[in-house]
Design an enzyme around this catalytic site. Structure first.
Site, PDB file in Angstrom:
ATOM      1  N   ALA A  96       0.830  -1.199   0.000  1.00  0.00           N
ATOM      2  CA  ALA A  96       0.000   0.000   0.000  1.00  0.00           C
ATOM      3  C   ALA A  96       0.866   1.250   0.000  1.00  0.00           C
ATOM      4  O   ALA A  96       1.940   1.277   0.609  1.00  0.00           O
ATOM      5  CB  ALA A  96      -0.922  -0.001   1.216  1.00  0.00           C
TER       6      ALA A  96
ATOM      7  N   LEU B 124      -4.128  -3.284   4.547  1.00  0.00           N
ATOM      8  CA  LEU B 124      -5.042  -3.706   3.484  1.00  0.00           C
ATOM      9  C   LEU B 124      -6.330  -2.887   3.509  1.00  0.00           C
ATOM     10  O   LEU B 124      -6.586  -2.140   4.464  1.00  0.00           O
ATOM     11  CB  LEU B 124      -5.363  -5.196   3.653  1.00  0.00           C
ATOM     12  CG  LEU B 124      -4.159  -6.143   3.595  1.00  0.00           C
ATOM     13  CD1 LEU B 124      -4.581  -7.570   3.950  1.00  0.00           C
ATOM     14  CD2 LEU B 124      -3.503  -6.097   2.226  1.00  0.00           C
TER      15      LEU B 124
ATOM     16  N   LYS C 217      -6.078   1.551  10.890  1.00  0.00           N
ATOM     17  CA  LYS C 217      -7.440   1.931  11.285  1.00  0.00           C
ATOM     18  C   LYS C 217      -8.335   2.060  10.050  1.00  0.00           C
ATOM     19  O   LYS C 217      -7.834   2.354   8.945  1.00  0.00           O
ATOM     20  CB  LYS C 217      -7.400   3.227  12.097  1.00  0.00           C
ATOM     21  CG  LYS C 217      -6.646   4.382  11.440  1.00  0.00           C
ATOM     22  CD  LYS C 217      -7.485   5.085  10.410  1.00  0.00           C
ATOM     23  CE  LYS C 217      -6.690   6.078   9.585  1.00  0.00           C
ATOM     24  NZ  LYS C 217      -7.386   6.436   8.335  1.00  0.00           N
TER      25      LYS C 217
END
Length: 327
Positions: free
Chosen positions: A13, A75, A98
């Protein structure tokens, strides 16, 4: 601590590349050992940051790596619970980006598995590790502004890209999921109080996700007004309004990105005192705190029970909005 915590990251990411991978690399007693991604091109900048990085083609392969002790999960939101549970089942400590889950009740399974395994599982709610929030909590408790009466929170940015993960309902996008956690979690942390009633919630939906939420709540000892949006200009601020003073955090959430973290205390007689925190990296502090918890048993500042409370508050805001009664 003695040996560094050996970390693996599930997925390449952009947020992991920009913030958490550098934080793991920079943190004391932490070592970024592995990344799971099938795209070698995406792995390249991580490998440049951490020479010798192991690249696993799949998430399960990384979890099977016996040298990995802790896993960071950046993710899509809808996958957080699933992979947190898998990481715990694989014997890994886990730090989940989060929000941990899309509903508060879904966090219960992670809490139960954490307790069964004796491993650390927590949400990456980095602001509670920043000294500006720790000091704000201490000042409120010490009565620096007198009795707390009201809190205002504003957090917004403009991201209209329909393909962006924050604007996709299928992966749990939305303003509340992305930044509502800060607007509510930060105040819960600083005051130690829980919202008793959501008085009103005005929420705008685009493409199946909330892009604007204005809501008010009653806490036991103060009133609260919050606004989060992914369709407004950049703004963030938290104001604690007491009977005898005002405490403001002009850069409460994105320290070093939105600006320099600081606390501004206004007291009677137009007395103004400012505390500054230049260059403090709350992501690095978060990784180091995680390591101390794993190695030395130091309580983590953001246990899953705290994260569940924040999610329950967000659930209540969205539920109030769905009632369609507004105020």
């Amino acid at each position: 601590m003695t040996d560094p915590i050996r970390w693996g990251i599930l997925g390449a990411a952009n947020f992991a590349l920009t913030h958490m991978a550098p934080a793991i690399h920079a943190a004391r007693d932490a070592h970024l050992l592995a990344l799971a991604t099938s795209d070698r091109a995406k792995a390249a900048p991580f490998a440049a940051l951490a020479p010798g990085l192991r690249v696993h083609d799949g998430y399960d392969a990384l979890l099977a790596d016996p040298d990995i002790e802790a896993v960071y999960v950046p993710l899509p939101n809808t996958l957080h619970v699933e992979w947190a549970l898998k990481a715990l089942d694989a014997g890994k400590h886990v730090l989940v980006e989060k929000p941990v889950a899309m509903r508060a009740a879904d966090i219960d399974a992670v809490i139960a598995r954490r307790d069964e395994t004796g491993l650390l599982a927590a949400e990456a709610f980095m602001i509670v590790h920043h000294p500006q929030w720790v000091k704000a909590r201490e000042m409120l408790a010490d009565g620096a502004i007198g009795e707390l009466a009201h809190v205002d929170v504003r957090f917004s940015y403009n991201n209209p890209d329909p393909g962006n993960i924050r604007n996709r309902a299928d992966v749990g996008g939305g303003a509340m999921s992305d930044i509502g956690v800060y607007a509510l979690g930060g105040v819960r942390f600083a005051t130690g109080e829980e919202p008793e009633t959501i008085r009103f919630a005005d929420v705008d939906i685009e493409g199946g996700v909330d892009v604007f939420a204005h809501f008010a709540a009653d806490f036991p000892s103060f009133s609260y007004d919050g606004l989060v949006s992914t369709r407004l200009g950049l703004r963030q601020e938290v104001v604690f309004h007491g009977r005898t003073g005002v405490l403001t955090l002009p850069v409460p959430f994105n320290a070093n990105v939105f600006g320099e973290a600081r606390l501004v205390l206004e007291r009677p007689g137009m007395e103004v005192t400012t505390w500054r925190f230049p260059g403090v990296n709350h992501y690095v502090l978060q990784v180091e705190a995680f390591g101390r918890s794993v190695r030395d048993g130091v309580p983590f500042a953001c246990p899953l029970e705290f994260s569940r409370g924040t999610q329950a508050a967000m659930d209540a805001v969205l539920s109030k909005a769905r009632e369609g009664t507004g105020r």
